[in-house]
Design an enzyme around this catalytic site. Structure first.
Site, mmCIF file in Angstrom:
data_model
loop_
_atom_site.group_PDB
_atom_site.id
_atom_site.type_symbol
_atom_site.label_atom_id
_atom_site.label_comp_id
_atom_site.label_asym_id
_atom_site.label_seq_id
_atom_site.Cartn_x
_atom_site.Cartn_y
_atom_site.Cartn_z
ATOM 1 N N HIS A 228 -45.026 -36.231 -15.221
ATOM 2 C CA HIS A 228 -46.091 -35.497 -14.528
ATOM 3 C C HIS A 228 -46.036 -33.995 -14.811
ATOM 4 O O HIS A 228 -46.610 -33.201 -14.070
ATOM 5 C CB HIS A 228 -46.013 -35.751 -13.019
ATOM 6 C CG HIS A 228 -46.420 -37.142 -12.639
ATOM 7 N ND1 HIS A 228 -46.124 -37.705 -11.414
ATOM 8 C CD2 HIS A 228 -47.108 -38.093 -13.319
ATOM 9 C CE1 HIS A 228 -46.604 -38.940 -11.374
ATOM 10 N NE2 HIS A 228 -47.198 -39.202 -12.513
ATOM 11 N N CYS B 25 -54.412 -18.623 -27.919
ATOM 12 C CA CYS B 25 -55.824 -18.470 -28.290
ATOM 13 C C CYS B 25 -56.555 -17.402 -27.476
ATOM 14 O O CYS B 25 -57.728 -17.129 -27.738
ATOM 15 C CB CYS B 25 -56.557 -19.806 -28.174
ATOM 16 S SG CYS B 25 -56.876 -20.334 -26.465
ATOM 17 N N GLY C 298 -36.138 -43.271 -5.045
ATOM 18 C CA GLY C 298 -36.931 -42.327 -4.264
ATOM 19 C C GLY C 298 -38.418 -42.358 -4.570
ATOM 20 O O GLY C 298 -39.083 -41.330 -4.480
ATOM 21 N N ASN D 72 -33.827 -46.502 -2.298
ATOM 22 C CA ASN D 72 -34.835 -45.757 -1.563
ATOM 23 C C ASN D 72 -34.380 -45.562 -0.123
ATOM 24 O O ASN D 72 -33.527 -46.303 0.379
ATOM 25 C CB ASN D 72 -36.167 -46.519 -1.581
ATOM 26 C CG ASN D 72 -37.360 -45.619 -1.797
ATOM 27 O OD1 ASN D 72 -37.269 -44.404 -1.673
ATOM 28 N ND2 ASN D 72 -38.500 -46.213 -2.124
#
Length: 229
Positions: free
Chosen positions: A106, A136, A172, A198
């Site tokens: 991500h 750019c 998690g 978890n």
């Protein structure tokens, strides 16, 4: 030599003080996801989005890795086979804990991305609307994070690793965000043993062969110690 593929989610960083989508009173609770984590939200109000990610960037920079991060780095260093670490998190806590390499599916708060030419560079502490691209010069700088509706990074590489996995662990994660929520199915199809670590059962708990619940800072070091014993 066993190939281990590990996916980490927000729960592993929560014990380092970084909030999740579901935390009450945190940064995410102050905003709608549609406003700060979508391309449409950025187009509507880039100042709001930059302010949100500036705050997240500062929070992440001040955080310290916890025993779960350090345990995964130990696993990478000491396991005789390959350990592939994939994270949904945009903080740098895996690397701060000693892990290398890490696939950030991500993106990362430490990066900036040009929406015009796709050039990437190290993000300053504060980004602002019209941030110029150093390649750019377009005023199109944005956080190099994957927003809802965008394709996560490294997917071809990740699926290749899942197809070769002997052991797949999800740590998690909520099990609610795709495509990551389906990684357990990919690994199982390849014949891998699967384990969820978890704080509480996730939305995909039933699809794992093994389940361990508790704080990541306790469960992950214990699991790693067993693997390395």
């Amino acid at each position: 030599m066993q190939k281990i593929v590990i996916l980490t989610g927000a729960g592993i960083s929560a014990e380092s003080g970084l909030g999740t989508f579901r935390d009450e009173g945190g940064l995410w609770a102050q905003h709608r996801i549609e406003d700060v984590a979508t391309p449409e939200g950025f187009a509507r109000d880039p100042a709001l989005v930059h302010g949100f990610y500036n705050a997240r960037r500062a929070q992440a920079a001040a955080a310290e890795p916890n025993p779960a991060h350090r345990a995964l780095a130990r696993l990478q260093a000491e396991h005789p086979g390959e350990v592939v670490l994939i994270t949904q998190n945009v903080d740098a806590l895996p690397e701060a804990g000693g892990a290398d390499p890490v696939l950030h599916m991500h993106g990362t708060l430490a990066g900036a991305l040009c929406a015009a030419c796709d050039h990437r560079w190290a993000a300053p502490a504060q980004m602002h609307p019209g941030q110029p691209c150093p390649a750019c010069a377009a005023p199109a700088g944005r956080p190099d994070v994957v927003w809802f509706g965008e394709m996560p990074y490294h997917m071809e590489e990740i699926y290749a690793h899942l197809a070769e996995a002997d052991l797949f662990a999800a740590i998690g994660t909520s099990g609610e965000v795709y495509p990551a929520a389906a990684f357990v199915d990919e690994a199982q199809a390849a014949g891998a043993h699967t384990v969820e670590l978890n704080l509480a059962p996730s939305a995909t708990t039933s699809r794992f062969a093994e389940r361990r619940y508790g704080p990541a800072s306790e469960a992950v070091p214990a699991w790693v110690a067993e693997l390395l014993a």
